[in-house]
Enzyme design. Structure first.
Site, mmCIF file in Angstrom:
data_model
loop_
_atom_site.group_PDB
_atom_site.id
_atom_site.type_symbol
_atom_site.label_atom_id
_atom_site.label_comp_id
_atom_site.label_asym_id
_atom_site.label_seq_id
_atom_site.Cartn_x
_atom_site.Cartn_y
_atom_site.Cartn_z
ATOM 1 N N VAL B 18 0.829 -1.209 0.000
ATOM 2 C CA VAL B 18 0.000 0.000 0.000
ATOM 3 C C VAL B 18 0.860 1.254 0.000
ATOM 4 O O VAL B 18 0.583 2.223 -0.717
ATOM 5 C CB VAL B 18 -0.959 -0.003 1.211
ATOM 6 C CG1 VAL B 18 -1.742 1.303 1.279
ATOM 7 C CG2 VAL B 18 -1.922 -1.194 1.129
ATOM 8 N N SER B 44 13.517 -2.418 6.930
ATOM 9 C CA SER B 44 13.493 -1.860 5.566
ATOM 10 C C SER B 44 14.191 -0.510 5.460
ATOM 11 O O SER B 44 14.321 0.047 4.363
ATOM 12 C CB SER B 44 12.037 -1.719 5.090
ATOM 13 O OG SER B 44 11.415 -2.969 5.047
ATOM 14 N N CYS B 132 -10.287 -2.601 3.169
ATOM 15 C CA CYS B 132 -10.435 -2.562 1.713
ATOM 16 C C CYS B 132 -11.790 -3.089 1.234
ATOM 17 O O CYS B 132 -12.457 -2.464 0.408
ATOM 18 C CB CYS B 132 -9.317 -3.353 1.053
ATOM 19 S SG CYS B 132 -8.936 -4.923 1.850
ATOM 20 N N GLN B 159 -11.556 -12.087 -2.574
ATOM 21 C CA GLN B 159 -10.518 -11.102 -2.274
ATOM 22 C C GLN B 159 -9.129 -11.492 -2.778
ATOM 23 O O GLN B 159 -8.713 -12.644 -2.682
ATOM 24 C CB GLN B 159 -10.491 -10.848 -0.757
ATOM 25 C CG GLN B 159 -11.767 -10.181 -0.277
ATOM 26 C CD GLN B 159 -11.748 -9.797 1.199
ATOM 27 O OE1 GLN B 159 -12.664 -10.152 1.918
ATOM 28 N NE2 GLN B 159 -10.745 -9.066 1.643
ATOM 29 N N SER B 162 -3.055 -9.649 -2.737
ATOM 30 C CA SER B 162 -2.256 -8.476 -2.371
ATOM 31 C C SER B 162 -2.788 -7.793 -1.115
ATOM 32 O O SER B 162 -2.069 -7.015 -0.494
ATOM 33 C CB SER B 162 -2.199 -7.468 -3.521
ATOM 34 O OG SER B 162 -3.504 -7.055 -3.865
ATOM 35 N N LYS B 223 -14.980 -6.920 10.591
ATOM 36 C CA LYS B 223 -14.622 -5.580 10.118
ATOM 37 C C LYS B 223 -15.674 -5.094 9.127
ATOM 38 O O LYS B 223 -16.178 -3.970 9.229
ATOM 39 C CB LYS B 223 -13.238 -5.607 9.434
ATOM 40 C CG LYS B 223 -12.060 -5.599 10.400
ATOM 41 C CD LYS B 223 -10.723 -5.484 9.652
ATOM 42 C CE LYS B 223 -10.079 -6.833 9.460
ATOM 43 N NZ LYS B 223 -8.737 -6.780 8.821
ATOM 44 N N ARG B 245 -10.443 -15.641 0.454
ATOM 45 C CA ARG B 245 -9.234 -15.241 -0.288
ATOM 46 C C ARG B 245 -9.113 -16.112 -1.532
ATOM 47 O O ARG B 245 -9.321 -17.330 -1.459
ATOM 48 C CB ARG B 245 -8.010 -15.449 0.605
ATOM 49 C CG ARG B 245 -6.724 -14.976 -0.012
ATOM 50 C CD ARG B 245 -6.551 -13.481 0.065
ATOM 51 N NE ARG B 245 -6.222 -13.047 1.424
ATOM 52 C CZ ARG B 245 -6.252 -11.771 1.821
ATOM 53 N NH1 ARG B 245 -6.595 -10.813 0.983
ATOM 54 N NH2 ARG B 245 -5.956 -11.463 3.060
ATOM 55 N N HIS B 252 -10.526 -6.703 -5.246
ATOM 56 C CA HIS B 252 -11.515 -7.535 -4.570
ATOM 57 C C HIS B 252 -12.824 -7.473 -5.357
ATOM 58 O O HIS B 252 -13.196 -6.410 -5.863
ATOM 59 C CB HIS B 252 -11.796 -7.007 -3.154
ATOM 60 C CG HIS B 252 -10.636 -7.097 -2.230
ATOM 61 N ND1 HIS B 252 -9.550 -7.927 -2.441
ATOM 62 C CD2 HIS B 252 -10.387 -6.468 -1.052
ATOM 63 C CE1 HIS B 252 -8.695 -7.797 -1.436
ATOM 64 N NE2 HIS B 252 -9.174 -6.917 -0.581
#
Lengths: 348, 348
Positions: B18, B44, B132, B159, B162, B223, B245, B252
């Protein structure tokens, strides 16, 4: 007259995805065969198939192919069934038809043996095998309907590519390879062979299975709606369906919302009904991440149910996740079960 | 005091799926940036990212990173947000948080600008970006609710991988290659990183997204249920969700059943409401096989709606197919829209 103990069987569509599974099951289930005749289109005639250590040659199906046949198992597409099933019946065969040709015909029983086996007795030469996505759903809903009554079903499907045949599997495989190699995906078959537009199925989801009807539903969706009511003898049952093709080879999965008649039920009550049910396996334990998936159901004959949940708002609402191998219980195995029942119950 | 016209922006989780999209959009949308600070975990830190012809170095996020920042866009996981978002707020930044950390906190607005933009004004330093799968659904439902009222929603999701991050994309890719080469698929990440069991996602469907709750629903499902009610200011709305998934990388899709309040509507009425809606594109023509798919929605900012059908039994029931890029409208683009609104409405 001595009673027959072995039978002459014809498999029509012997080289197709379902036909191959039927041949495998005739062997694996020790089906009481006298003679096995493998039939196909002109195009596939001449192919050799091994069956119980014998090499059989696939023949082009004609009306005369059915002379002397006791049971003919059809899975070569609706147009072949429409043309040849009546010819087979005329010659004394009983037809188990795995296409949509006769499913909604009034005097043709539409049968899932765990649900309405007794309907087989009423046949007039043809027994229809329901659509794959319908079979697994009604198998899971039957014990619930028997125990608690059933008012309403809303299903969204997750359907495998093999439901569209071997060619579709090949298309998924080739598109997947292309995408992973950074090449363009060629779409020539799905969603519907012969339709104007084709879309890639690899790494995608296609909300179209079969052609569209006037009312905006696809034929696959209308099959699920109408067949469910016929098989369950429940014309008043509310059924809604959304059918989606997905990039896996085998097994259909279904997210099924239901409303039962009986009040005050809990998940444990549905578990109890499902546990004892013919041909159904409950795989439902969130604590151990236990639920069925298309891969876990592959090559198995049962219908697997998991993710049973009580709706948080509707007192009689529940959610289920239903998975089964679309080529086995959804097609070949259900056909073989019908043929077994014809013999065992002397309904030939 | 002159009014600011450019702003100091921090992106937390700059190297994630994202975060990368957020950086792309800040550029593509000519976001009024004075200084851009890219933040990440220790692991990172040090990575270089090009932004508008400058090479920026990703820094490890600390409380002090937010000194002088006007807007901080968080998408580095719930635990990072819980720890660092309050620190950013303390230092005067407004946080747009793309994790579940604060979504259901009472004084944190949960915003999809097309639906409840005005809630942004009530923020106390943090604005939450919804999940999302929730965002695209409420964007499609908002115009319908406004025009006809809305009583009930039952959604089954399809979904993309990613949504579980770049690592999950890599897992899908590697498993797909293994399967196509006839090798065994290694499952080490999905359905949920860190959980006990892992199942292959390639050529499969996993009916688990996020961990299971006590009530048998997954956190992802809860959610969708809770966030939808909060965003739409509709605590009485019935919402049920099953989240699955699937083996595609982006976008999605959702099979959504709704019941509206108004009687006597037809598909054309819903089309009319959807056509004029902000951020929604109607792609619905069965005659020409027109409907959105995950691939067709990829890299687009809008929410696409197709397959609008009237339920055949329930007079106020309708079915929709809703698709959107989960990394854009489902995450990065919605966050950027919130940030744009903060500036345009002087709600910073």
């Amino acid at each position: 007259m001595t009673e027959k103990t072995t039978f002459n069987i014809a498999v029509v569509g012997a080289t197709g995805a379902v036909g191959q599974k039927i041949i495998d099951l005739l062997d694996a289930k020790d089906f009481p065969i006298n003679e096995l005749k493998l039939l196909s289109s002109e195009r596939s005639a001449g192919k050799k198939i091994n069956f119980q250590n014998k090499e059989l040659t696939v023949e082009a199906a004609t009306p005369e192919s059915f002379d002397g046949i006791d049971i003919a198992l059809f899975s070569a597409g609706g147009s072949v069934s429409k043309k040849l099933a009546p010819e087979a019946v005329k010659r004394g065969a009983v037809v188990v038809d795995n296409t949509s040709a006769f499913r909604m015909t009034e005097d043709v029983p539409l049968v899932v043996p765990e649900v309405n086996n007794e309907d087989i007795a009423k046949h007039n030469g043809i027994i229809a095998n329901p659509n794959c996505s319908t079979i697994q759903m009604v198998a899971a809903l039957k014990p619930i309907k028997d125990a608690f009554g059933l008012d309403r079903v809303i299903v969204s499907t997750y359907q495998a590519v093999s439901g569209a045949g071997n060619e579709a599997n090949k298309e998924l495989e080739e598109q997947s390879k292309a995408k992973l190699n950074g090449e363009e995906m060629k779409a020539e078959l799905l969603p519907v062979k012969g339709e104007e537009k084709h879309y890639p199925i690899a790494f995608n989801a296609l909300p179209q299975i079969d052609v569209f009807e006037e009312n905006g539903y696809t034929f696959e969706e209308m099959k699920m709606i109408n067949e469910t009511k016929k098989i369950m003898h429940a014309p008043e049952l509310n059924v809604a369906a959304t059918c989606v093709r997905l990039p896996f080879f085998t097994s259909h999965a279904e997210s099924v919302y239901i409303e039962v008649e009986k009040d005050g039920l809990e998940v444990a009550d549905l578990w109890e009904a499902l546990k004892g049910a013919d041909g159904v396996v409950l795989e439902d334990d969130p604590a151990s991440q236990t639920y069925p998936t298309p891969l876990s159901a592959e090559n198995k004959e049962e219908v697997f149910v998991g993710r049973v949940r009580k709706d948080l708002d509707q007192k009689n609402g529940f959610h289920l996740w239903v998975v089964s191998d679309n080529l086995l219980k959804g097609a070949a195995w259900n056909s073989i079960q019908i043929a077994q029942s014809l013999i065992q119950n002397k309904w030939l």
